[in-house]
Design an enzyme around this catalytic site. Structure first.
Site, mmCIF file in Angstrom:
data_model
loop_
_atom_site.group_PDB
_atom_site.id
_atom_site.type_symbol
_atom_site.label_atom_id
_atom_site.label_comp_id
_atom_site.label_asym_id
_atom_site.label_seq_id
_atom_site.Cartn_x
_atom_site.Cartn_y
_atom_site.Cartn_z
ATOM 1 N N LYS A 134 -14.954 14.598 37.609
ATOM 2 C CA LYS A 134 -14.163 13.508 38.192
ATOM 3 C C LYS A 134 -14.730 12.164 37.767
ATOM 4 C CE LYS A 134 -14.294 11.028 42.439
ATOM 5 N NZ LYS A 134 -14.327 10.937 43.898
ATOM 6 N N LYS A 215 -5.381 12.334 39.659
ATOM 7 C CA LYS A 215 -5.698 12.106 41.076
ATOM 8 C C LYS A 215 -5.371 10.657 41.421
ATOM 9 C CE LYS A 215 -9.465 12.325 44.426
ATOM 10 N NZ LYS A 215 -10.610 13.090 44.889
HETATM 11 P P1 13P Z 1 -10.767 10.016 49.932
HETATM 12 O O1 13P Z 1 -9.738 11.108 50.057
HETATM 13 O O2 13P Z 1 -11.666 9.894 51.125
HETATM 14 O O3 13P Z 1 -10.163 8.725 49.480
HETATM 15 O O4 13P Z 1 -11.754 10.492 48.779
HETATM 16 C C1 13P Z 1 -11.235 11.051 47.650
HETATM 17 C C2 13P Z 1 -12.077 10.708 46.514
HETATM 18 O O5 13P Z 1 -12.531 11.578 45.813
HETATM 19 C C3 13P Z 1 -12.332 9.292 46.218
HETATM 20 O O6 13P Z 1 -12.902 9.161 44.954
#
Ligand code: 13P
Length: 360
Positions: A134, A215
């Site tokens: 990620k 995402k």
């Molecule tokens: P949140 O769902 O708490 O926003 O976190 C997701 C995430 O991976 C942020 O980088």
């Protein structure tokens, strides 16, 4: 790249989603302290172990994103975290960006760093068992000059290409923040421009869209905006943006929660899936990669008490089950049907890609 496609599809397979448990050491320590737990590598480990060992977690969760510290840790019984994930049928993932710094000549807007040494780190993470990664770009709709959109999209694309080269599925996360008083219209404009830049850069860097997971944020008003945004408004705006920007070859879109409660995030994800299904379907799975909306209840129920582990795990399981149900609302995406004829570079714009794909 069949292995990447298979992993990406697996990460978003109905009715599952992804659990984001990759808070940095500093952020996780702060959250533990707020929940009344002294922060240390051991308590961070105990908390992540509580999450992972939740009974039946793999029913709803296909992958968990960890940070570097956790990926190198072991459960109390000595099992390394990546192996403990695999034992449960859950893909272990790794956050590889190193946070944000101000971008030059951008009035305080930031760019995400982490490309230095990334190739070697990815090789090591792959050897440790990570199957996906990620990288989060942070976009403030109140302060977003075009060069910040471009710099972040370019960094995301360089990261994604490096991941695919290393046999790791990149989660591509351009997050338009919910912080601020902006309305949903500005969020829609900014998200459109961010996603357009991201897919242009991914294409330029040779990234295979069928081997990524996108995402994004939901399209929603800022937390300090005067009016509440209904789930129907969020869903209409979000699906419109995705149709305009995201190639049909992307297997799945896993939303971040961005500070929404589990109730709000799940209501919005349900509406998004219903709107998508009601307007002829979409070629991607629409699911979740929530952090706080899944884990906050568990953290506060646990608050470091060994006797509260079971109750905390029940809270996590309930939130995951709700998110999984929301991701399957509307019957899920009739993906195979819509994908017939989809090419890797094309966007799923109504009237063009989607309509061609359904034979119109
Ligand atoms: P949140 O769902 O708490 O926003 O976190 C997701 C995430 O991976 C942020 O980088």
């Amino acid at each position: 790249m069949p292995e990447l496609r298979e992993t990406a599809a697996c990460l978003v397979a109905q009715p599952k989603g992804i659990l984001a448990a990759d808070e940095s050491i500093a952020t996780m320590s702060k959250r533990l302290q707020e929940a009344g737990v002294a922060a240390s590598d051991t308590t961070r480990r105990d908390y992540r172990e509580l999450l992972l060992t939740t009974p039946k977690l793999g029913t709803w969760i296909a992958g968990i994103i960890w940070c570097d510290e956790t990926l190198r840790q072991r459960l109390a019984d000595g099992t390394p975290f990546p192996e403990a994930c695999a034992d449960r049928g859950i893909h272990p993932g790794i956050k590889v960006d190193t946070g944000v710094v101000p971008l030059a000549f951008a009035g305080g807007a930031v760019v995400t760093q982490g490309l230095d040494g990334l190739r070697n780190r990815l090789t090591e993470y792959r050897q440790m068992g990570a199957t996906f990664a990620k990288w989060r770009a942070v976009l403030d709709p109140g302060n977003l000059p075009p060069r910040a959109v471009h710099a972040n999209a370019h960094a995301l694309a360089c990261y994604a290409a490096s991941c695919q080269e290393a046999g790791i599925v990149p989660i591509v996360e351009p997050e338009v923040l919910m912080d601020g008083a902006h309305g949903i219209d500005l969020c829609q404009v900014v998200t459109t421009s961010a996603l357009t830049a991201v897919f242009d850069e991914l294409h330029a860097m040779g990234v295979d869209p069928s081997g990524i997971v996108l995402k994004p944020n939901m399209v929603i008003a800022g937390t300090a905006h005067q009016d509440y945004t209904s789930a129907a408004q969020v869903a209409e705006a979000t699906v419109a943006v995705l149709r305009a920007c995201v190639p049909g070859a992307v297997p799945g879109i896993a939303f971040l929660s961005g500070g929404q409660s589990n109730d709000q995030a799940c209501a919005n994800l349900t509406a998004i899936n219903q709107v998508a299904a009601g307007s002829g379907g979409v070629p991607w799975r629409l699911t979740f990669s929530f952090g706080r909306a899944l884990v906050s209840d568990a953290l506060h129920t646990w608050h470091g008490d060994v006797g509260a582990v079971e109750a905390a795990q029940q809270a996590l399981a309930a939130n995951c089950a709700r998110a999984a149900a929301a991701s399957a609302a509307g019957g899920g995406a009739p993906r195979d049907h819509l994908l017939a004829g989809a090419t890797s570079g094309a966007r799923a714009t109504p009237g063009t890609r989607n309509m061609e794909a359904v034979g119109a």
